[in-house]
Design an enzyme around this catalytic site. Structure first.
Site, short mmCIF file in Angstrom:
data_model
loop_
_atom_site.label_atom_id
_atom_site.label_comp_id
_atom_site.label_asym_id
_atom_site.label_seq_id
_atom_site.Cartn_x
_atom_site.Cartn_y
_atom_site.Cartn_z
N CYS A 299 -54.96 -64.25 -1.00
CA CYS A 299 -56.88 -64.25 -2.21
C CYS A 299 -57.67 -64.67 -1.41
CB CYS A 299 -56.07 -64.15 -3.52
SG CYS A 299 -57.65 -64.00 -4.12
N HIS B 255 -54.79 -56.12 -7.63
CA HIS B 255 -54.47 -57.56 -7.41
C HIS B 255 -56.06 -57.79 -7.86
CE1 HIS B 255 -54.95 -61.15 -5.10
NE2 HIS B 255 -56.47 -60.75 -4.77
N GLU B 256 -57.34 -56.73 -7.54
CA GLU B 256 -57.84 -56.41 -7.25
C GLU B 256 -59.06 -57.09 -9.11
OE1 GLU B 256 -60.92 -58.22 -5.12
OE2 GLU B 256 -58.61 -57.45 -3.34
N HIS C 262 -58.95 -59.33 -10.92
CA HIS C 262 -59.99 -60.42 -11.04
C HIS C 262 -60.89 -60.05 -12.36
CE1 HIS C 262 -59.38 -63.07 -7.33
NE2 HIS C 262 -58.87 -62.21 -7.05
NI NI Z 1 -57.58 -61.42 -4.65
#
Ligand code: NI
Length: 179
Positions: free
Chosen positions: A101, A143-144, A147
């Site tokens: 990341c 994953h994105e 956030h």
């Molecule tokens: Ni990330």
């Protein structure tokens, strides 16, 4: 072209639940996305979420036209702008794989993710995106989008012995300290 500073783990702005985008196809939104794409590409990121540059909006960009040098053995994910996303897991299957990341520079960790998902959302023009994907593409999206709910991948790990420095875990990648 404006390259933004990417916030690092420990910054409280990475821990917020982001706000939905309410207006599409505006000059402001197009400029933000252009800056995010430039910022992501400048560091060979697989993706970038607006909160990572301190912007409190449900907006992520990911994908590359060619194989990403930070993830040379992974398939190409099409360049995508995804706004106000919703992820639905398809089935119970999960798989572990290594993630990095840009907000956790220098490290990789083994992270469980849903193997197969459907994701929906909107592009910058307000047009619907509706895709069913698996593998690396599904992983990048999960994953994105994490956030956008204040989650960084270490908080998804189940075995923190599987967290380490990229240069130690994957010396063949030849990545510098800050990748
Ligand atoms: Ni990330």
């Amino acid at each position: 072209m404006t390259l933004h500073t990417i916030l690092k783990m420990g910054d409280p702005r990475l821990l917020r639940t982001a706000q939905p985008v309410t207006e599409f196809d505006t000059d402001e939104l197009h400029l933000l996305i252009s800056d995010m794409l430039d910022t992501m590409r400048s560091v060979n990121g697989a993706g970038l979420a607006a909160p990572q540059i301190g912007v409190d909006l449900q907006l992520v960009v990911f994908g590359t036209a060619e194989v990403n040098p930070r993830y040379p053995d992974r398939p190409v994910v099409p360049p995508t702008v995804l706004i106000n996303p919703v992820i639905t897991p398809l089935g119970d299957a999960e798989e572990d794989d290594w993630e990095g990341c840009l907000s956790v520079p220098g490290l990789r960790g083994l992270v469980p993710r849903w193997s197969r998902i459907r994701y929906t959302g909107f592009d910058q023009y307000g047009d619907l995106i509706d895709r069913t994907v698996d593998g690396f593409h599904a992983r990048v999206v999960q994953h994105e989008c994490d956030h956008l709910i204040g989650r960084l991948y270490p908080t998804r790990m189940r075995d923190l012995t599987q967290l380490g420095y990229t240069e130690v875990l994957f010396p063949a990648l030849g990545l510098a300290d800050d990748d």
